[in-house]
Design a protein around this motif. Structure first.
Motif, mmCIF file in Angstrom:
data_model
loop_
_atom_site.group_PDB
_atom_site.id
_atom_site.type_symbol
_atom_site.label_atom_id
_atom_site.label_comp_id
_atom_site.label_asym_id
_atom_site.label_seq_id
_atom_site.Cartn_x
_atom_site.Cartn_y
_atom_site.Cartn_z
ATOM 1 N N VAL A 170 0.840 -1.204 0.000
ATOM 2 C CA VAL A 170 0.000 0.000 0.000
ATOM 3 C C VAL A 170 0.873 1.251 0.000
ATOM 4 O O VAL A 170 0.615 2.212 -0.741
ATOM 5 C CB VAL A 170 -0.965 -0.013 1.207
ATOM 6 N N ALA A 171 1.931 1.252 0.818
ATOM 7 C CA ALA A 171 2.828 2.414 0.883
ATOM 8 C C ALA A 171 3.532 2.639 -0.454
ATOM 9 O O ALA A 171 3.633 3.777 -0.935
ATOM 10 C CB ALA A 171 3.850 2.225 1.999
ATOM 11 N N ARG B 207 1.738 9.269 -6.003
ATOM 12 C CA ARG B 207 2.194 10.657 -5.785
ATOM 13 C C ARG B 207 3.242 11.057 -6.820
ATOM 14 O O ARG B 207 3.203 12.177 -7.341
ATOM 15 C CB ARG B 207 2.737 10.825 -4.367
ATOM 16 N N ASP B 208 4.152 10.160 -7.137
ATOM 17 C CA ASP B 208 5.152 10.443 -8.170
ATOM 18 C C ASP B 208 4.483 10.656 -9.525
ATOM 19 O O ASP B 208 4.875 11.535 -10.294
ATOM 20 C CB ASP B 208 6.164 9.296 -8.278
ATOM 21 N N TRP B 209 3.474 9.845 -9.831
ATOM 22 C CA TRP B 209 2.752 9.966 -11.096
ATOM 23 C C TRP B 209 2.028 11.309 -11.163
ATOM 24 O O TRP B 209 1.973 11.932 -12.213
ATOM 25 C CB TRP B 209 1.776 8.799 -11.234
ATOM 26 N N GLN B 210 1.451 11.745 -10.023
ATOM 27 C CA GLN B 210 0.719 13.018 -9.996
ATOM 28 C C GLN B 210 1.640 14.206 -10.268
ATOM 29 O O GLN B 210 1.201 15.203 -10.829
ATOM 30 C CB GLN B 210 0.030 13.208 -8.648
ATOM 31 N N ALA C 189 -8.295 7.377 -11.434
ATOM 32 C CA ALA C 189 -8.760 6.460 -12.481
ATOM 33 C C ALA C 189 -7.780 6.448 -13.658
ATOM 34 O O ALA C 189 -7.481 5.384 -14.214
ATOM 35 C CB ALA C 189 -10.152 6.858 -12.958
ATOM 36 N N ASP C 190 -7.253 7.624 -14.030
ATOM 37 C CA ASP C 190 -6.260 7.687 -15.106
ATOM 38 C C ASP C 190 -5.008 6.909 -14.718
ATOM 39 O O ASP C 190 -4.447 6.161 -15.514
ATOM 40 C CB ASP C 190 -5.885 9.137 -15.416
ATOM 41 N N TYR C 191 -4.578 7.109 -13.471
ATOM 42 C CA TYR C 191 -3.404 6.403 -12.965
ATOM 43 C C TYR C 191 -3.642 4.892 -12.991
ATOM 44 O O TYR C 191 -2.794 4.126 -13.447
ATOM 45 C CB TYR C 191 -3.073 6.875 -11.548
#
Length: 149
Positions: free
Chosen positions: A86-87, A94-97, A106-108
């Motif tokens: 989960v972590a 967060r890195d993807w954002q 949903a995109d992720y």
């Protein structure tokens, strides 16, 4: 006398042309030598840069493999593994954002699912044919995602 003058003039013109051609040939030879030295220098520096880049890339790949191996080891432990999974997933989101500030979860999820399906398909290709599921069955399990624009 006129013939002598004409002969001298023709000889002078021919001598001038020969000397002009000689000077031009020497100048072009020197320029070719200089350009060859420059090409050799640039080639040597490009080769050195390529070797350095290859080493850096190999180191980055090795680090990524070590990180993935550590993640697999942590996830293998049942209780700690669930929390670690989960972590790790939250950190990846967060890195993807950061790269996709307009993107939603949903995109992720769609992007991760698609990439994971490709990797799973590559891994399953190493299995014997009788043991691996069909490609169509795997592709039918993917969620419906909006096409990328």
């Amino acid at each position: 006398m006129f013939r002598l003058f004409r002969w001298l003039r023709t000889t002078f013109v021919l001598m001038w042309l020969c000397s002009a051609l000689l000077v031009s040939t020497v100048a072009l030879g020197l320029q070719a030598l200089t350009l060859s030295a420059q090409v050799a220098s640039v080639t040597a520096s490009a080769t050195a840069a390529a070797v350095q880049h290859r080493k850096a890339l190999a180191k980055a790949v090795a680090k990524a493999k070590a990180k993935a191996r550590l993640r697999r080891m942590l996830v293998a432990i049942p209780v700690v593994g669930a929390g670690a999974a989960v972590a790790f997933e939250a950190q990846d989101y967060r890195d993807w954002q950061v790269d996709n500030p307009e993107g939603s979860f949903a995109d992720y999820s769609c992007e991760v699912t698609t990439l994971s399906a490709e990797v799973v398909d590559e891994v399953l290709q190493d299995l014997p044919e009788g043991m691996r599921p069909s490609r169509d069955m795997l592709l039918n399990q993917l969620p419906e995602c909006a096409p990328e624009s």
